[in-house]
Design a protein around this motif. Structure first.
Motif, PDB file in Angstrom:
ATOM      1  N   ALA A   1       8.980  -2.453   8.134  1.00 41.33           N
ATOM      2  CA  ALA A   1       9.801  -2.146   6.964  1.00 41.33           C
ATOM      3  C   ALA A   1       8.979  -1.512   5.847  1.00 41.33           C
ATOM      4  CB  ALA A   1      10.468  -3.414   6.438  1.00 41.33           C
ATOM      5  N   GLN A   2       7.650  -1.638   5.924  1.00 48.11           N
ATOM      6  CA  GLN A   2       6.763  -1.095   4.904  1.00 48.11           C
ATOM      7  C   GLN A   2       5.483  -0.590   5.552  1.00 48.11           C
ATOM      8  OE1 GLN A   2       6.200  -4.744   2.701  1.00 48.11           O
ATOM      9  NE2 GLN A   2       7.628  -4.125   1.099  1.00 48.11           N
ATOM     10  N   LEU A   3       4.844   0.346   4.881  1.00 50.90           N
ATOM     11  CA  LEU A   3       3.494   0.761   5.244  1.00 50.90           C
ATOM     12  C   LEU A   3       2.564   0.453   4.077  1.00 50.90           C
ATOM     13  CD1 LEU A   3       3.935   4.217   7.025  1.00 50.90           C
ATOM     14  CD2 LEU A   3       3.681   1.955   8.058  1.00 50.90           C
ATOM     15  N   GLU A   4       1.345   0.061   4.400  1.00 46.25           N
ATOM     16  CA  GLU A   4       0.319  -0.215   3.394  1.00 46.25           C
ATOM     17  C   GLU A   4      -0.884   0.677   3.659  1.00 46.25           C
ATOM     18  OE1 GLU A   4      -2.126  -3.989   1.512  1.00 46.25           O
ATOM     19  OE2 GLU A   4      -1.581  -4.036   3.628  1.00 46.25           O
ATOM     20  N   LEU A   5      -1.219   1.493   2.682  1.00 49.29           N
ATOM     21  CA  LEU A   5      -2.378   2.373   2.794  1.00 49.29           C
ATOM     22  C   LEU A   5      -3.462   1.855   1.864  1.00 49.29           C
ATOM     23  CD1 LEU A   5      -3.572   4.893   4.084  1.00 49.29           C
ATOM     24  CD2 LEU A   5      -2.590   6.246   2.225  1.00 49.29           C
ATOM     25  N   THR A   6      -4.592   1.452   2.456  1.00 52.14           N
ATOM     26  CA  THR A   6      -5.696   0.875   1.702  1.00 52.14           C
ATOM     27  C   THR A   6      -6.810   1.898   1.549  1.00 52.14           C
ATOM     28  OG1 THR A   6      -5.191  -1.344   2.528  1.00 52.14           O
ATOM     29  CG2 THR A   6      -7.385  -0.988   1.616  1.00 52.14           C
ATOM     30  N   PHE A   7      -7.191   2.162   0.308  1.00 53.46           N
ATOM     31  CA  PHE A   7      -8.247   3.121  -0.007  1.00 53.46           C
ATOM     32  C   PHE A   7      -9.532   2.361  -0.326  1.00 53.46           C
ATOM     33  CE2 PHE A   7      -4.267   5.209  -1.249  1.00 53.46           C
ATOM     34  CZ  PHE A   7      -4.350   6.369  -0.512  1.00 53.46           C
ATOM     35  N   SER A   8     -10.643   2.852   0.216  1.00 51.11           N
ATOM     36  CA  SER A   8     -11.939   2.184   0.033  1.00 51.11           C
ATOM     37  C   SER A   8     -12.978   3.176  -0.480  1.00 51.11           C
ATOM     38  CB  SER A   8     -12.425   1.586   1.361  1.00 51.11           C
ATOM     39  OG  SER A   8     -11.467   0.685   1.888  1.00 51.11           O
ATOM     40  N   VAL A   9     -13.753   2.729  -1.456  1.00 56.49           N
ATOM     41  CA  VAL A   9     -14.818   3.554  -2.025  1.00 56.49           C
ATOM     42  C   VAL A   9     -16.117   2.762  -1.962  1.00 56.49           C
ATOM     43  CG1 VAL A   9     -15.679   4.723  -4.086  1.00 56.49           C
ATOM     44  CG2 VAL A   9     -13.225   4.757  -3.556  1.00 56.49           C
ATOM     45  N   ALA A  10     -17.147   3.369  -1.373  1.00 51.55           N
ATOM     46  CA  ALA A  10     -18.457   2.734  -1.302  1.00 51.55           C
ATOM     47  C   ALA A  10     -19.134   2.833  -2.659  1.00 51.55           C
ATOM     48  CB  ALA A  10     -19.304   3.400  -0.233  1.00 51.55           C
ATOM     49  N   THR A  11     -19.644   1.708  -3.131  1.00 52.14           N
ATOM     50  CA  THR A  11     -20.287   1.680  -4.452  1.00 52.14           C
ATOM     51  C   THR A  11     -21.782   1.415  -4.377  1.00 52.14           C
ATOM     52  OG1 THR A  11     -19.732  -0.673  -4.680  1.00 52.14           O
ATOM     53  CG2 THR A  11     -18.162   0.927  -5.570  1.00 52.14           C
TER      54      THR A  11
ATOM     55  N   VAL B   1      -1.754   0.862  -1.661  1.00 50.01           N
ATOM     56  CA  VAL B   1      -0.400   1.261  -2.033  1.00 50.01           C
ATOM     57  C   VAL B   1       0.525   0.813  -0.909  1.00 50.01           C
ATOM     58  CG1 VAL B   1       1.183   3.202  -2.406  1.00 50.01           C
ATOM     59  CG2 VAL B   1      -1.105   3.241  -3.428  1.00 50.01           C
ATOM     60  N   VAL B   2       1.563   0.061  -1.252  1.00 49.09           N
ATOM     61  CA  VAL B   2       2.562  -0.382  -0.281  1.00 49.09           C
ATOM     62  C   VAL B   2       3.873   0.325  -0.595  1.00 49.09           C
ATOM     63  CG1 VAL B   2       3.834  -2.347   0.658  1.00 49.09           C
ATOM     64  CG2 VAL B   2       1.438  -2.631  -0.056  1.00 49.09           C
ATOM     65  N   PHE B   3       4.498   0.912   0.430  1.00 50.84           N
ATOM     66  CA  PHE B   3       5.757   1.630   0.185  1.00 50.84           C
ATOM     67  C   PHE B   3       6.750   1.362   1.311  1.00 50.84           C
ATOM     68  CE2 PHE B   3       2.640   4.389   2.168  1.00 50.84           C
ATOM     69  CZ  PHE B   3       3.310   5.019   3.208  1.00 50.84           C
ATOM     70  N   PRO B   4       8.052   1.392   0.999  1.00 47.37           N
ATOM     71  CA  PRO B   4       9.070   1.025   1.992  1.00 47.37           C
ATOM     72  C   PRO B   4       9.401   2.160   2.949  1.00 47.37           C
ATOM     73  CG  PRO B   4      10.115   1.564  -0.091  1.00 47.37           C
ATOM     74  CD  PRO B   4       8.622   1.630  -0.336  1.00 47.37           C
ATOM     75  N   LEU B   5       9.869   1.789   4.115  1.00 48.75           N
ATOM     76  CA  LEU B   5      10.405   2.721   5.099  1.00 48.75           C
ATOM     77  C   LEU B   5      11.919   2.564   5.107  1.00 48.75           C
ATOM     78  CD1 LEU B   5       7.902   2.069   8.024  1.00 48.75           C
ATOM     79  CD2 LEU B   5       7.846   3.948   6.371  1.00 48.75           C
ATOM     80  N   SER B   6      12.631   3.628   4.763  1.00 48.59           N
ATOM     81  CA  SER B   6      14.088   3.536   4.679  1.00 48.59           C
ATOM     82  C   SER B   6      14.790   4.127   5.892  1.00 48.59           C
ATOM     83  CB  SER B   6      14.584   4.233   3.411  1.00 48.59           C
ATOM     84  OG  SER B   6      14.169   5.590   3.393  1.00 48.59           O
TER      85      SER B   6
END
Length: 366
Positions: A233-243, A259-264
Motif C-alpha cells: 500500500a506504500q513505498l518507502e525510499l530511504t536516502f543515505s549520505v556518508a559523513t 520518504v513514504v508515499f501511498p500507492l493508489s
C-alpha cells in the motif's frame, strides 16, 4: 434536445477523458442554471459559453494528460538518459596489468510519446513532491509509475550546495565510493502494507538524467520487487549520505532519512502462457517470467528475451549478440522480473520468446 451533445462535439478535438468531460459539462450546467434562473429554457448555448468551455476543458485536459510529460520523457525516452554502446571494459593496476575485465552491454532507448504513455499507464502513476534533507543534501521524490507486479520507476531530485563531493557523474552513471570520500550511498526502496508494516524490498538501478547543475541532479530509479507485492500500500525510499569513515571499526558513518508515499493504483498486466505451466506476465512497464510450481529458475535463466509485435517488428529486452540489455532493473528469484527502458503496449505484443541461460527456450502466447 440534449444540450450536452454540441459541447461534446466541440470538446472532441481535445481528447478529454469521460470523467473530464462530465466535470466540464456539470460545471457549465451549474453556471447556466444560475445565470438563466427564471428565464425560459434555451435550445443552444452561446458561442461565448462554448469558448469558455473549451478553455476550461483545455486546462483540465492539460493537467490530466500533460502532468507527467517530463517524467515519461525522462524515464522512457532517449534524451535525458541516452542510448549507449556496448563495450569491453578493462581495469588495470599501476603497472598496466589487467586486474579485471567485463563486457558492458549496450542499451537502446527510444523516443517517448507522452500522450501514449499516459494512456498506457495512467492507473499506476502518482506524484509525491515530498522532501527530506540528509547531511545537507535535499532529496525530493517526484513522480512514479508501478505495475501490478510491483515493477516500476520513480524520479527524485537531489540538491547539494557543496556540489556532491566525491561523486562522479559519468553520463547517466552515478559513481560514489564512501571509502574514498564519496558522499552518496544507493537509496533503499521497500514496500509497506496498509498498516505500515514492511513487507518486502526492491532491487533497483538508478541513472542520472542529463542536464541539471553542479549542485542539483534528477535521478531515475527503476525497481523490481523481491517477493509478492499483493499487499503493498506504500513505498518507502530511504536516502543515505556518508559523513565519514571510522577506521578503527572499519565502518562508514552514515546519516539517513526516508520518504513514504501511498500507492493508489497499479498498471494492469496480462498473462501469456508457455509450455508445461510456464507463464509470462506482461505490462507496459515490464515482464515477469515464472516457471511451474516447484521448478527453480537458477541464477541465469534467460540470456535472450524478445517481444514480437503484431506489426512484425520486435522489441529486444535482452540479447547476447550483439550484447544488449534493455532491462533497466532485473531481479531473479522464484521468477525473473525485468523493468523495460521504454513503454510497451501489451495489446500489440503477439508473443514473447526466451532462450539461452539455464532454462529451456520457449515462446509465450496469448
Amino acid at each position: 434536445m440534449n444540450e450536452r451533445v454540441p459541447i461534446r462535439r466541440a470538446l472532441a478535438p481535445l481528447h478529454a477523458s469521460e470523467d473530464t468531460l462530465e466535470e466540464v459539462l456539470d460545471m457549465i450546467a451549474e453556471r447556466e442554471s444560475r445565470r438563466y434562473a427564471g428565464h425560459s429554457a434555451r435550445r443552444g448555448l452561446r458561442a461565448g459559453l462554448i469558448a469558455a468551455a473549451l478553455v476550461l476543458a483545455l486546462s483540465v485536459t492539460a493537467y490530466a494528460i500533460g502532468e507527467y510529460t517530463g517524467f515519461f520523457e525522462t524515464v522512457f525516452g532517449n534524451e535525458d538518459i541516452p542510448s549507449r554502446q556496448g563495450e569491453h571494459v578493462l581495469y588495470t593496476d599501476g603497472d598496466g596489468n589487467v586486474v579485471s575485465e567485463y563486457d558492458l552491454p549496450g542499451q537502446e532507448r527510444v523516443p517517448a510519446d507522452p500522450d501514449a504513455a499516459q494512456a498506457l499507464v495512467s492507473g499506476g502513476t502518482g506524484s509525491v513532491g515530498a522532501s527530506v534533507t540528509v547531511a545537507g543534501v535535499t532529496f525530493t521524490v517526484e513522480d512514479f509509475v508501478i505495475d501490478a507486479n510491483g515493477l516500476g520507476v520513480l524520479t527524485y531530485t537531489m540538491e547539494d550546495p557543496e556540489g556532491f563531493p566525491g561523486v562522479e557523474f559519468d553520463g547517466s552513471a552515478i559513481r560514489s565510493n564512501p571509502l574514498s570520500g564519496g558522499s552518496l550511498l544507493e537509496p533503499r526502496l521497500t514496500a509497506r502494507d496498509g498498516s505500515g508494516e514492511k513487507i518486502g524490498w526492491m532491487d533497483s538501478a538508478q541513472f542520472a538524467a542529463a542536464g541539471g547543475t553542479g549542485t542539483k541532479k534528477t535521478v531515475a530509479l527503476y525497481f523490481a520487487p523481491v517477493g509478492s507485492m499483493a499487499d503493498a500500500a506504500q513505498l518507502e525510499l530511504t536516502f543515505s549520505v556518508a559523513t565519514g569513515y571510522d577506521a578503527a571499526r572499519s565502518e562508514v558513518q552514515v546519516q539517513e532519512d526516508s520518504v513514504v508515499f501511498p500507492l493508489s493504483g497499479a498498471v494492469p498486466a496480462e498473462t501469456l502462457t508457455g509450455p508445461e505451466g510456464w507463464t509470462a506476465n506482461l505490462s507496459p512497464v515490464g515482464l515477469v517470467i515464472a516457471p511451474p510450481a516447484g521448478t527453480p529458475l537458477g541464477d541465469d535463466p534467460f540470456d535472450d528475451v524478445t517481444l514480437h509485435m503484431a506489426d512484425g517488428t520486435a522489441v529486444t529486452v535482452k540479447q547476447t549478440e550483439p550484447y544488449m540489455d534493455n532491462a533497466t532493473a532485473e531481479i531473479i528469484g522464484e521468477t525473473d522480473a525485468m523493468v523495460f527502458d521504454r513503454l510497451v503496449d501489451p495489446a500489440q505484443v503477439e508473443s514473447v520468446a526466451v532462450s539461452g541461460g539455464n532454462s529451456p527456450a520457449m515462446t509465450f502466447t496469448k
